[in-house]
Design an enzyme around this catalytic site. Structure first.
Site, PDB file in Angstrom:
ATOM      1  N   ASP A 245       0.866  -1.179   0.000  1.00 60.73           N
ATOM      2  CA  ASP A 245       0.000   0.000   0.000  1.00 60.73           C
ATOM      3  C   ASP A 245       0.905   1.231   0.000  1.00 60.73           C
ATOM      4  O   ASP A 245       2.128   1.148   0.143  1.00 60.73           O
ATOM      5  CB  ASP A 245      -0.958  -0.020   1.211  1.00 60.73           C
TER       6      ASP A 245
HETATM    7  C1  GLC Z   1      -4.158   4.384  -0.286  1.00 53.37           C
HETATM    8  C2  GLC Z   1      -5.111   3.267   0.054  1.00 53.37           C
HETATM    9  C3  GLC Z   1      -5.239   2.216  -0.999  1.00 53.37           C
HETATM   10  C4  GLC Z   1      -5.054   2.853  -2.364  1.00 53.37           C
HETATM   11  C5  GLC Z   1      -3.619   3.346  -2.440  1.00 53.37           C
HETATM   12  C6  GLC Z   1      -3.323   4.043  -3.777  1.00 53.37           C
HETATM   13  O1  GLC Z   1      -3.399   4.717   0.838  1.00 53.37           O
HETATM   14  O2  GLC Z   1      -4.891   2.597   1.294  1.00 53.37           O
HETATM   15  O3  GLC Z   1      -6.530   1.601  -0.853  1.00 53.37           O
HETATM   16  O4  GLC Z   1      -5.311   1.892  -3.370  1.00 53.37           O
HETATM   17  O5  GLC Z   1      -3.289   4.212  -1.380  1.00 53.37           O
HETATM   18  O6  GLC Z   1      -4.070   5.197  -3.892  1.00 53.37           O
END
Ligand code: GLC
Length: 732
Positions: free
Chosen positions: A265
């Protein structure tokens, strides 16, 4: 590219070029070209790092992506195209209801269809991968991200996860096809179990609970062929998931058979330092690559540390090579070596975005997602009565979830526009008040600052209008940014200014229909008591107003059913229907003395999982069983007759629950094991039959073996999880 050609390319790559494929850059993050979805202000990237980048996230539009891809291919030593990934969880430009609302339709085919439309629009905009479906099990509405899930039941969440993967990737998972994109299910694992509903916080669940409740939906996404997965921010067993080799390599890859690309993430690799799991970025990179994370999203851990870790033998080059090959194979599956721009096309964007067919699906899904929680014969409305619509959502275009990024917000249909589209000529629309009270702080740190006196005037005007109206429709709700990431809340009541408005209207007119826009269950007990009708419309997206108007005026019959329990108080959370009996059960949700529950609040949900009303009325017969003894070699047929005793044609979601009365590990009081949506004319009856077999009864026993145990079971078939329409059977 053939496997041989891919291998030849791979063998030509330097270690730096390989590691570049494991880096998801952010060098072009700016409001104009991108959507910002996490902390920015990162370290400056070198020209070399940008040149070798393997993928980018959240870049908007075919024009930007074509230009970035062209620039990158020209600079890259082997011309390897980038992957473009984005959070498209309920639509790209045509916006569908939020996933929690989609869950309440209990219609996975429709979810698959809306995902395929989102894929078509996103592909035309140059996107290759969506960070969706989110299949985290959720049980605590204080966590803002419940809006991205389909609810508190892992079986249902798994069904929706599968459907969305099919919608994005196509039934054969051939993502090289036009209009198809790769799915990236998330957030593995158990991100929704964070303590206190506090985003990113610690997760303290047993391995049994993890396997029994949280893993099944991820497994469904793996089995559906999702090409990517995303590791979660949280810890499990006090080891950050992004460094948790047991979870990522043993469980996800070896046990579940996930063979795709695993991305961290947003900056989760570098955040291993903040977790206190790594001394520095280099150790963070070591932990993450060993744990099995292929792509480092939005951090420079990999790009700046993996080379020296490999050269000093701290990281086996084999691990890096395997990760790089998975990324190259993903690009190959998308056909990017033959056509790096895939479906990116500005003309197609114009044709597809918000086209009639896409809007129709958005409308249908919105209508089916609304959950009618109360109706004391005040709905449907009609053209004879004078109706005053009052509230911040009476004519508001910000009616889409916080993970939607439409460019054309004017395309959103407000309630006012929807009612006017029906040629209703006795409706008045007044704002009454703002969504939030002055001084409220939103998650991006902005502070709401309205001119208080303007608010006061609005309320006074609204109260005067309500005095003379036959009916009042209050259009209330949380702000769209109050649900979603980094949007945990301890108090789940409506904003203070809206509660004040409600009380002032209630003082002059008791014929109140309350509509609630929200991304999560809220504390609505008092609002419900004082409203004659209450309907949750969630965040319905592009066709909101048309869908709401058609339901309010009876052109459509509401059929949504809750997939998350609504609490009486936030203090009851976590709250879920498939809870445990305990040694001192409080079955009827009474104030509890020497039984589980509270002394100052009923322990039951205000509205339980599966609950929802219709303009029709449905009655259920007792359950009949063909036989009451189940073995591993036979099955049980359980049937009921459902009758529409109302005056309108309607759709009922007949729900099957099973209870295992005794287990070597205690079992939930009920578990959803099936459901069927049936349409019934007034007076019509239909028989509904469910098949039960032994595999449906398996669980992790006292020894953590996954198997069923002989003994007494109960089948429940009814309109929601509180049904007591039950019959017993024996598993021999
Ligand atoms: C965010 C979220 C995730 C998302 C990623 C990219 O922090 O936790 O769900 O897909 O970053 O935007």
């Amino acid at each position: 590219m053939t496997k041989e050609q891919l291998k030849l390319l791979f063998e030509k790559m330097s270690i730096e070029e390989k590691i570049g494929q494991l880096f998801q850059t952010y060098s072009n993050i700016n409001e104009k070209t991108s959507v910002i979805t996490g902390p920015t202000g990162k370290a400056e990237l070198t020209e070399e790092e940008i040149k070798l980048t393997g993928s980018m996230l959240n870049i908007r539009g075919a024009k930007n992506i074509i230009s970035l891809q062209k620039e990158n291919i020209e600079k890259h030593p082997h011309g390897i195209p980038m992957l473009f990934m984005m959070d498209i969880i309920n639509g790209y430009e045509t916006i569908f209801p939020i996933p929690l609302a989609q869950g309440c339709t209990f219609d996975t085919e429709l979810a698959e269809k809306s995902a395929s439309i989102a894929a078509r629009e996103a592909a035309a905009a140059g996107i290759h991968i969506t960070f969706s479906p989110m299949v985290d099990l959720v049980r605590d509405a204080r966590w803002g991200r419940v809006m991205e899930s389909t609810g508190e039941d892992s079986y249902l969440t798994g069904l929706f996860g599968e459907a969305m993967v099919r919608g994005y990737q196509g039934k054969d998972n051939d993502v090289s096809q036009k209009g198809k994109i790769g799915a990236c299910f998330k957030h593995f694992a158990a991100y929704g179990a964070s303590e206190g509903g506090r985003d990113y916080d610690n997760v303290e669940i047993s391995e049994r609970t993890l396997r029994e409740d949280y893993l099944p939906a991820y497994k469904s996404a793996v089995d559906a062929g999702s090409l990517m997965a995303m590791s979660s921010f949280n810890t499990f067993d006090r080891i950050p998931v992004t460094a948790n080799k047991k979870l990522l390599r043993r469980v996800l890859r070896e046990e579940m058979g996930f063979g795709g690309v695993l991305i961290s993430d947003y900056s989760a690799v570098e955040e291993l330092v903040m977790h206190g799991a790594a001394h520095d970025l280099k150790e963070a990179a070591l932990l993450a690559i060993n744990a099995g994370v292929d792509i480092d999203m939005m951090s420079v851990s990999y790009i700046r540390s993996l080379k020296s870790l490999a050269e000093t033998g701290k990281v086996g080059i084999k691990l890096i090579n395997e990760a790089v090959m998975r990324v190259l194979e993903l690009k190959n599956k998308l056909g990017l070596f033959e056509n790096p721009y895939k479906d990116a096309n500005e003309e197609d964007e114009k044709q597809l975005f918000l086209c009639r067919e896409h809007r129709e699906t958005a409308y249908e899904q919105a209508v089916k997602s609304f959950v009618l929680l109360k109706n004391e014969n005040i709905l449907p409305l009609n053209n004879e009565n004078t109706t005053v619509y009052i509230g911040p959502y009476s004519n508001n275009k910000e009616i889409f979830g916080s993970w939607s990024f439409p460019q054309n917000i004017q395309s959103m249909v407000t309630i006012k526009e929807g009612v006017e589209n029906l040629d209703i000529n006795n409706a008045v629309f007044l704002q009454g008040c703002e969504i939030l009270s002055s001084g409220t702080i939103l998650k991006n740190g902005s502070i709401i600052n309205y001119k208080e006196n303007e608010n006061e005037n609005n309320i006074e005007i609204a109260v005067n209008a309500a005095k003379f109206a036959d009916k009042v429709v209050l259009c209330l709700g949380e702000h769209r940014e109050q649900s979603g990431e980094a949007a945990s809340r301890a108090v789940l009541t409506l904003p203070r200014t809206q509660l004040e408005l409600f009380e002032k209207i209630y003082a002059v007119n008791k014929n109140i229909v309350t509509l609630v826009f929200t991304g999560r269950p809220l504390e609505l007990e008092e609002i419900a008591d004082k409203s004659k009708a209450l309907m949750i419309v969630w965040m319905p997206g592009t066709e909101s107003g048309n869908a709401i108007a058609d339901v309010l005026y009876g052109n459509k019959n509401p059929e949504g059913r809750l997939t998350m329990s609504f609490p009486r108080k936030a203090a009851q959370l976590p709250l879920y229907y498939n809870h445990f009996n305990t040694g001192r059960p409080n079955r009827n949700g009474n104030l509890s003395f020497y039984s589980t529950g509270y002394n100052d609040c009923l322990s039951s949900a205000l509205y339980p999982f599966g609950y929802g009303l219709s303009y029709s009325k449905f009655s259920y017969s007792k359950i009949t069983l063909e036989n009451a003894e189940l073995t591993a070699n036979n099955e049980i047929k359980a049937s009921v007759t459902v009758t529409n005793t109302g005056k309108m044609t309607g759709v009922e979601t007949v729900q099957l629950y099973i209870q295992d009365a005794v287990g070597s590990a205690v079992r939930p009081v009920k578990m959803l094991k099936g459901y069927k949506k049936i349409g019934l004319q007034p007076g019509e009856s239909k028989d509904v039959t469910f098949i039960i077999n032994e595999t449906m009864l398996r669980f992790y026993d006292v020894n953590m073996d996954f198997k069923s145990e002989a003994g007494k079971f109960f089948i429940y078939i009814g309109a929601d999880s509180s049904t007591d329409n039950a019959v017993g059977f024996e598993l021999m």
